[in-house]
Design a protein around this motif. Structure first.
Motif, PDB file in Angstrom:
ATOM      1  N   SER A 163       0.829  -1.200   0.000  1.00  0.00           N
ATOM      2  CA  SER A 163       0.000   0.000   0.000  1.00  0.00           C
ATOM      3  C   SER A 163       0.866   1.253   0.000  1.00  0.00           C
ATOM      4  CB  SER A 163      -0.910  -0.019   1.230  1.00  0.00           C
ATOM      5  OG  SER A 163      -1.562   1.222   1.391  1.00  0.00           O
ATOM      6  N   LYS A 164       0.337   2.329  -0.560  1.00  0.00           N
ATOM      7  CA  LYS A 164       1.031   3.616  -0.551  1.00  0.00           C
ATOM      8  C   LYS A 164       0.770   4.387   0.749  1.00  0.00           C
ATOM      9  CE  LYS A 164       1.100   4.237  -5.568  1.00  0.00           C
ATOM     10  NZ  LYS A 164       0.695   5.118  -6.698  1.00  0.00           N
ATOM     11  N   TRP A 165      -0.023   3.786   1.623  1.00  0.00           N
ATOM     12  CA  TRP A 165      -0.375   4.428   2.894  1.00  0.00           C
ATOM     13  C   TRP A 165       0.880   4.735   3.709  1.00  0.00           C
ATOM     14  CZ3 TRP A 165      -1.349   1.721   7.954  1.00  0.00           C
ATOM     15  CH2 TRP A 165      -2.013   2.555   8.877  1.00  0.00           C
ATOM     16  N   LYS A 166       1.005   5.970   4.153  1.00  0.00           N
ATOM     17  CA  LYS A 166       2.099   6.458   5.009  1.00  0.00           C
ATOM     18  C   LYS A 166       3.449   6.574   4.285  1.00  0.00           C
ATOM     19  CE  LYS A 166      -0.429   6.740   8.739  1.00  0.00           C
ATOM     20  NZ  LYS A 166      -0.710   8.036   9.406  1.00  0.00           N
ATOM     21  N   ALA A 221       1.441  -2.058   5.640  1.00  0.00           N
ATOM     22  CA  ALA A 221       0.176  -2.348   4.955  1.00  0.00           C
ATOM     23  C   ALA A 221       0.443  -3.023   3.620  1.00  0.00           C
ATOM     24  CB  ALA A 221      -0.629  -1.064   4.741  1.00  0.00           C
ATOM     25  N   THR A 222      -0.126  -4.211   3.462  1.00  0.00           N
ATOM     26  CA  THR A 222      -0.037  -4.938   2.197  1.00  0.00           C
ATOM     27  C   THR A 222      -1.284  -5.783   2.042  1.00  0.00           C
ATOM     28  OG1 THR A 222       1.365  -6.386   0.838  1.00  0.00           O
ATOM     29  CG2 THR A 222       1.169  -6.944   3.172  1.00  0.00           C
ATOM     30  N   TYR A 223      -1.649  -6.087   0.797  1.00  0.00           N
ATOM     31  CA  TYR A 223      -2.877  -6.851   0.579  1.00  0.00           C
ATOM     32  C   TYR A 223      -2.757  -7.710  -0.675  1.00  0.00           C
ATOM     33  CZ  TYR A 223      -4.029  -3.470  -3.095  1.00  0.00           C
ATOM     34  OH  TYR A 223      -3.994  -2.698  -4.232  1.00  0.00           O
ATOM     35  N   ALA A 224      -3.628  -8.704  -0.741  1.00  0.00           N
ATOM     36  CA  ALA A 224      -3.715  -9.582  -1.916  1.00  0.00           C
ATOM     37  C   ALA A 224      -5.182  -9.754  -2.274  1.00  0.00           C
ATOM     38  CB  ALA A 224      -3.075 -10.939  -1.616  1.00  0.00           C
ATOM     39  N   SER A 278      -4.225   2.834  -1.469  1.00  0.00           N
ATOM     40  CA  SER A 278      -3.714   3.401  -0.226  1.00  0.00           C
ATOM     41  C   SER A 278      -4.355   2.703   0.968  1.00  0.00           C
ATOM     42  CB  SER A 278      -3.984   4.909  -0.175  1.00  0.00           C
ATOM     43  OG  SER A 278      -3.306   5.583  -1.212  1.00  0.00           O
ATOM     44  N   PHE A 279      -4.512   1.402   0.854  1.00  0.00           N
ATOM     45  CA  PHE A 279      -5.108   0.592   1.923  1.00  0.00           C
ATOM     46  C   PHE A 279      -4.459   0.906   3.260  1.00  0.00           C
ATOM     47  CE2 PHE A 279      -4.393  -3.648   4.119  1.00  0.00           C
ATOM     48  CZ  PHE A 279      -5.597  -3.624   4.807  1.00  0.00           C
ATOM     49  N   GLN A 282       6.713   7.055   6.921  1.00  0.00           N
ATOM     50  CA  GLN A 282       6.349   6.241   8.080  1.00  0.00           C
ATOM     51  C   GLN A 282       5.967   4.808   7.707  1.00  0.00           C
ATOM     52  OE1 GLN A 282       3.452   8.159  10.643  1.00  0.00           O
ATOM     53  NE2 GLN A 282       4.250  10.174  10.152  1.00  0.00           N
ATOM     54  N   ALA A 283       6.143   4.442   6.448  1.00  0.00           N
ATOM     55  CA  ALA A 283       5.740   3.112   5.992  1.00  0.00           C
ATOM     56  C   ALA A 283       6.911   2.139   6.061  1.00  0.00           C
ATOM     57  CB  ALA A 283       5.199   3.176   4.564  1.00  0.00           C
TER      58      ALA A 283
END
Length: 419
Positions: A35-38, A74-77, A122-123, A43-44
């Protein structure tokens, strides 16, 4: 996928479906999106493939590990197909090893609906999800398993307190939600909780409420005891004074009656005085108990047999905050059959857990021996005598603080986004 485990998969019922099975091999990044979050704030953190410092099988026990410290992860599939659980069991299972001896951070997984697809780039903590499940640890006060379900756009935390494992070994967490609105939680394939979605979450308002229009009857007697009407004050009770002159007192030699007035002995408490008379208390024969408004049907209650129902589960992801990183996630499965998930855990975690424990014990023993060798030898000199005042001053010193950890603002504390 790891070939050895795929070949070992047990035969299951033809009706069972597996929507995702992940054992994290070298191609894992082709299936998982960071995710592109943070990221723009720096901070990611990252997930990297690793079996860690101790394991049962160097290849089979590889999972994705968080790093570095004090970051958001944060990561997702995407599931192999959208999961509509109407009339089906929902089973999500994964393993996690807090190799770093997690002191504060999340270790849970999320099932995310297709309706959140536009937000998945951006999850993060604000992305709507359907199910959040797994351990959350922070100090000694928070060591629990979250089970959070979404109903009509709002997140509801289970009311039971479920204890999470907090050692440094791999543990398997399994959640089963059934279409009869019951659930079960397993840790290491052992059931640790079960019950009703109606009773263990507050997704629906209560069936009954106290009647707001009801009023206590005027003749309702809530006094448990009353004064005994038969009890009478003894004769002469009020004639006993509270104080009496002190018979042992004597007039001072320098007392002058003409100048000081007539001398009177000071008073002292009267040992015969019993205080104000009160009748004894007896049980009230008219006592009806504390008045409580009667229950009535809650006009806001509407029964719903679909609390369990999620029709568009499409993604699975980790969205975490960790002060000390190093957790390793592995062996994820989303299916509609608990037996399939159980067989998967038996073919993965169960086959290597004993060897992992042996290696863990060996590593810890070697670390302890190394620390003992590197420790400075005890001094042979006689300790100097301390002045008593110096010893006192030393005892007043407060322990030094090793360091401080800056936690994220509460609204960003997605490592613990319970609701």
């Amino acid at each position: 996928m790891k070939v050895a485990f795929l070949l070992a998969t047990l035969a299951v019922a033809a009706s069972a479906e597996v929507y995702l099975k992940e054992t994290f091999d070298d191609s894992w990044a082709d299936r998982w999106v960071k995710s592109k979050w943070k990221q723009s704030e720096g901070q990611a953190g990252d997930f990297t493939l690793s079996a860690g410092k101790w394991y049962g099988d160097a290849e089979a026990d590889k999972g994705i590990q968080t790093g570095p410290d004090s970051k958001f992860f944060a990561t997702y599939a995407t599931l192999d197909k959208v999961f509509d659980n109407t009339g089906k069991d929902t089973v999500v299972q994964f393993s996690v090893k807090h190799e770093q001896d997690l002191d504060c951070g999340g270790g849970y997984i999320k099932l995310i609906p297709a309706s959140s697809e536009k937000q998945m780039e951006s999850f993060g903590g604000e992305t709507p999800y359907s199910v959040m499940f797994g351990p959350d640890i922070c100090g000694y006060s928070t060591r629990k398993i979250h089970v959070i379900l979404t109903y009509k756009g709002k997140n509801y935390l289970i009311k039971k307190d479920l204890k999470a494992e907090s050692d440094q070994l791999t543990h398997v967490y399994t959640l089963v939600i059934k279409p009869d609105n019951t659930y079960k939680v397993y840790v290491d394939l052992k059931e640790v909780a079960s019950g009703s979605l109606f009773e263990d979450w507050d997704m629906l308002p209560p069936k009954t409420v106290k009647d707001p229009k009801a009023k206590k009857p005027e003749d309702w007697d809530e006094r448990e005891e009353i004064a005994d009407p038969e009890d009478k004050k003894p004769d002469g009770w009020d004639d006993i004074p509270a104080t009496i002159p002190d018979k042992t007192a004597t007039k001072p030699d320098d007392w002058d009656d003409e100048e000081d007035g007539a001398w009177e002995a000071p008073t002292i408490p009267n040992p015969e005085y019993k205080g104000e008379w009160k009748p004894k208390m007896i049980p009230n024969p008219a006592y009806k108990g504390k008045w409580v408004a009667p229950d009535i049907d809650n006009p806001e209650y509407v029964h719903d047999d679909t609390l369990y129902n999620f029709k568009d589960l499409k993604f699975v992801g980790f969205e975490l905050w960790q002060v000390k990183s190093g957790s390793i996630f592995d062996n994820i499965i989303v299916t509609d059959d608990f037996d399939v998930a159980k067989a998967f855990a038996e073919e993965t975690w169960q086959k290597t857990k004993d060897a992992e424990k042996e290696m863990f014990d060996k590593v810890k023993k070697e670390e302890d021996e190394k620390k003992a060798k590197e420790a400075p030898p005890p001094s042979s000199e006689e300790p100097a005598e301390e002045d008593e005042d110096d010893e006192y001053e030393d005892s007043k010193e407060e322990p030094a603080h090793v360091g401080t950890i800056k936690l994220p603002d509460e609204e960003e504390s997605s490592g613990h986004d319970e609701l």
